[in-house]
Design an enzyme around this catalytic site. Structure first.
Site, mmCIF file in Angstrom:
data_model
loop_
_atom_site.group_PDB
_atom_site.id
_atom_site.type_symbol
_atom_site.label_atom_id
_atom_site.label_comp_id
_atom_site.label_asym_id
_atom_site.label_seq_id
_atom_site.Cartn_x
_atom_site.Cartn_y
_atom_site.Cartn_z
ATOM 1 N N SER A 134 -6.765 -2.730 2.329
ATOM 2 C CA SER A 134 -7.036 -2.125 1.085
ATOM 3 C C SER A 134 -7.306 -3.087 0.047
ATOM 4 C CB SER A 134 -5.915 -1.175 0.788
ATOM 5 O OG SER A 134 -5.567 -0.067 1.383
ATOM 6 N N GLU B 226 0.801 -1.309 -0.049
ATOM 7 C CA GLU B 226 -0.152 0.062 -0.126
ATOM 8 C C GLU B 226 0.983 1.371 0.177
ATOM 9 O OE1 GLU B 226 -3.280 -0.433 2.696
ATOM 10 O OE2 GLU B 226 -2.752 -2.209 3.236
ATOM 11 N N SER C 204 -11.287 9.356 -0.298
ATOM 12 C CA SER C 204 -11.176 8.220 0.747
ATOM 13 C C SER C 204 -12.477 8.500 1.945
ATOM 14 C CB SER C 204 -10.182 8.392 1.932
ATOM 15 O OG SER C 204 -8.773 7.771 1.135
#
Length: 366
Positions: A191, A16, A326
């Site tokens: 994620s 990530e 986000s």
């Protein structure tokens, strides 16, 4: 009032890495410069720590697919126990100015799994987000689910396998227990990295292989058919829950690319179109899970809401993304807390926890 020095640590060795770069950029852009002075420490994919300049710390900063850490010529090291020189420049052993607080925004392994948090504890630095225990527990989907189930919180049924048990994994046996489709996940990734949604036997074994590429332990879960609902939680001893958001994926499931790269990969319904009663219940469960897993500071709690009104908790993310698409900061914005004020609040919570920790006795003879 003198500005507090905030060390933003970002990047890292995990899968990530690029998400972390995007999160750091948004935090740097939004932080209140009247209150805080930013010190940027970028971790490259080899694990080196770079002291970066705010004007040049990223390459291709506006392109999520190409974004990169601009490695500096000055690397730094942390020195536990040295209050006056927590960080030193490796080239000449010169000390950096003392940091007042750290905002670690390193997603994934070695960033939100308790590793970085433990090192910051050793360095006696206040830091944003949950402490070591909550970080490591929430990162492990297997352990987190066991604790949530023990607290009476609904989670999807699942089976756990370790790498040395790989030859024992049988599609028909698993499908009979969990049904199809099913999800195969690395136990310690976030994620949507390494996650597969599978229906056929061929997809199943490919998904098992893919998940084991990222972890020594995998979780295979039943597929809960329902709406994907998320709730942001903020606070220490008395956490508060935001309004709810809903993920409306435009792909098979809410993948890594949908979350962080493709702005059209999913629609976000903020706030979610759910009843007041359901909103309240989800918020209660989010806060309950936050406390059960010993979280502090922040967490994003993800749910499935079925057509029958059943609520299943999917996962608790202790360092959620702060990219421009986000959900965590977006939910607080719609709940009345701006991005800038959210960052300020998180920093204040970190400092407050650190001050409370220092009130505890560390010796029998004090």
């Amino acid at each position: 009032m003198e500005k507090k020095k905030v060390g933003i640590i970002f990047g890292g060795k995990s899968a990530e890495h690029e998400v972390s770069l995007q999160s750091a950029k948004n935090i740097v852009d939004a932080i209140d410069r009247d209150k805080f002075e930013v010190v940027l420490i970028g971790i490259d994919k080899e694990g080196k720590w770079h002291l970066n300049e705010p004007s040049s710390y990223l390459l291709h900063a506006d392109n999520p697919k190409l974004i990169q850490l601009n490695k500096s010529n000055e690397t730094v090291a942390i020195v536990p126990g040295e209050k006056e020189k927590q960080f030193i420049q490796t080239s000449n052993a010169a000390k950096l100015d003392e940091l007042d607080v750290v905002f670690p925004i390193v997603h994934g392994t070695l960033g939100e799994d308790g590793s970085l948090q433990g090192m910051l504890r050793l360095a006696d630095l206040p830091f944003v987000g949950p402490d070591v225990l909550a970080s490591s527990v929430c990162m492990d989907k297997d352990i987190a689910k066991r604790l949530l189930q023990a607290a009476g919180i609904n989670v999807a049924n699942g089976i756990v396998y370790r790498k040395n048990e790989q030859q024992e994994i049988n599609y028909e046996t698993v499908a009979e227990q969990l049904g199809t489709p099913m999800f195969i996940k690395p136990a310690n990734q976030g994620s949507s990295v390494g996650i597969s949604k599978v229906t056929t036997e061929e997809e199943f074994y490919q998904g098992v292989k893919e998940a084991f590429n990222y972890d020594h332990k995998i979780v295979i879960e039943e597929c809960i058919i329902g709406r994907e609902i998320e709730c942001s939680v903020l606070g220490n001893e008395e956490p508060k829950a935001s309004l709810l958001g809903e993920i409306l994926p435009q792909t098979e499931f809410y993948s890594y690319e949908s979350k962080y790269i493709d702005e059209k990969g999913a629609d976000l319904a903020i706030p979610a179109d759910v009843s007041e009663e359901t909103t309240k219940r989800v918020q209660e469960i989010a806060i309950q899970a936050f406390k059960v897993l010993e979280c502090e500071g922040l967490a994003r709690v993800d749910f499935f809401l079925t057509e029958a009104g059943e609520i299943y908790l999917n996962e608790v993310n202790t360092l959620p993304g702060f990219t421009k698409i986000s959900m965590y900061p977006k939910l607080w914005e719609v709940s009345g807390l701006s991005y800038q004020d959210l960052i300020t609040t998180l920093i204040e919570l970190a400092i407050d926890r650190h001050q409370q920790d220092h009130q505890l006795k560390s010796s029998l003879w004090d």
